[in-house]
Design an enzyme around this catalytic site. Structure first.
Site, mmCIF file in Angstrom:
data_model
loop_
_atom_site.group_PDB
_atom_site.id
_atom_site.type_symbol
_atom_site.label_atom_id
_atom_site.label_comp_id
_atom_site.label_asym_id
_atom_site.label_seq_id
_atom_site.Cartn_x
_atom_site.Cartn_y
_atom_site.Cartn_z
ATOM 1 N N GLY A 57 45.504 -1.322 -30.334
ATOM 2 C CA GLY A 57 45.721 -2.590 -31.023
ATOM 3 C C GLY A 57 45.249 -2.471 -32.462
ATOM 4 O O GLY A 57 44.346 -1.673 -32.756
ATOM 5 N N GLN A 62 42.595 -5.071 -40.690
ATOM 6 C CA GLN A 62 42.222 -3.657 -40.552
ATOM 7 C C GLN A 62 43.039 -2.739 -41.450
ATOM 8 O O GLN A 62 42.725 -1.560 -41.578
ATOM 9 C CB GLN A 62 42.372 -3.207 -39.091
ATOM 10 N N CYS A 102 37.095 0.190 -31.447
ATOM 11 C CA CYS A 102 37.795 -0.464 -32.550
ATOM 12 C C CYS A 102 38.036 0.567 -33.642
ATOM 13 O O CYS A 102 37.134 1.331 -33.972
ATOM 14 C CB CYS A 102 36.923 -1.603 -33.087
ATOM 15 N N LEU A 103 39.258 0.609 -34.189
ATOM 16 C CA LEU A 103 39.561 1.615 -35.208
ATOM 17 C C LEU A 103 38.748 1.387 -36.480
ATOM 18 O O LEU A 103 38.606 2.301 -37.288
ATOM 19 C CB LEU A 103 41.057 1.619 -35.530
ATOM 20 N N HIS A 144 40.304 -9.211 -28.561
ATOM 21 C CA HIS A 144 39.715 -8.379 -29.621
ATOM 22 C C HIS A 144 40.460 -8.582 -30.941
ATOM 23 O O HIS A 144 39.841 -8.776 -31.993
ATOM 24 C CB HIS A 144 39.770 -6.909 -29.192
ATOM 25 N N GLU A 145 41.796 -8.559 -30.883
ATOM 26 C CA GLU A 145 42.584 -8.650 -32.122
ATOM 27 C C GLU A 145 42.552 -10.060 -32.716
ATOM 28 O O GLU A 145 42.527 -10.204 -33.938
ATOM 29 C CB GLU A 145 44.028 -8.186 -31.883
ATOM 30 N N HIS A 148 39.578 -10.425 -34.787
ATOM 31 C CA HIS A 148 39.767 -9.863 -36.133
ATOM 32 C C HIS A 148 40.361 -10.901 -37.084
ATOM 33 O O HIS A 148 39.976 -10.984 -38.246
ATOM 34 C CB HIS A 148 40.716 -8.660 -36.096
HETATM 35 ZN ZN LIG Z 1 39.160 -3.826 -33.773
#
Ligand SMILES: [Zn+2]
Length: 182
Positions: A57, A62, A102-103, A144-145, A148
């Protein structure tokens, strides 16, 4: 970006991953005004980055774009490309405990409690509205997204014990960010 929240002339090739503690990850995002070719270019580049860095995701902030949209691929198949524009969670239920990464926090994974199911409404790649009831991993990704998009990060969901055990990695990311700035 112009005032109506649209991306103007996104240069997809120049988008890169934004990592903790970059303040761009902390601003709440604005809704997408119109789903046009600029948005689709952005989405395509986000999928490229997400698959290249082995994520499931990726949200607008991000890649440094403060718009309410995210992409996902819970199966991590390149033909499983889910697009969520202006997502709105309408129902949450149950609970699940599991590892989450998480990236924007490379090399950090920690246990996070999430709702087991999530139902959301969003627009797809063509700007068409849809509703999806998600369970398990996809429900976790959605939570999670959307975090963000509200400027909320994995580190905010860590318990004090997890924060302590990842303290060195977090400090390293903070140091790397400071070095890149100067
Ligand atoms: Zn993340």
């Amino acid at each position: 970006m112009s005032d109506d929240g649209q991306v103007v002339g996104v240069d997809g090739d120049r988008l890169t991953l934004v990592k903790y503690p970059d303040p761009r990850l902390r601003s709440p995002c604005r809704p997408v005004g119109k789903v046009d070719d600029d948005i689709r270019t952005l989405i395509d580049r986000m999928f490229e980055l997400m698959f290249a860095f082995r994520g499931v995701g990726l949200a607008g902030p991000q890649v440094g774009v403060s718009l309410r949209l995210f992409v996902a691929s819970p199966t991590f198949h390149t033909d499983d490309r889910q697009v969520y524009i202006n997502p709105d969670i309408v129902a949450l239920d149950g609970s699940q405990d599991g590892e989450e990464g998480c990236l924007s926090f490379p090399d950090i994974a920690c246990r996070v409690r999430r709702y087991q199911t999530a139902t959301l409404r969003a627009l797809d790649r063509d700007g068409e509205p849809f509703e999806r009831a998600a369970d398990g991993l996809l429900a976790r990704i959605i939570q999670h997204e959307t975090d963000h998009l509200d400027g909320r990060l994995l580190v905010d969901r860590m318990g004090s014990l997890a924060k302590l055990s990842h303290r060195a990695a977090l400090k390293e990311l903070e140091a790397a960010y400071e070095t890149a700035r100067h």
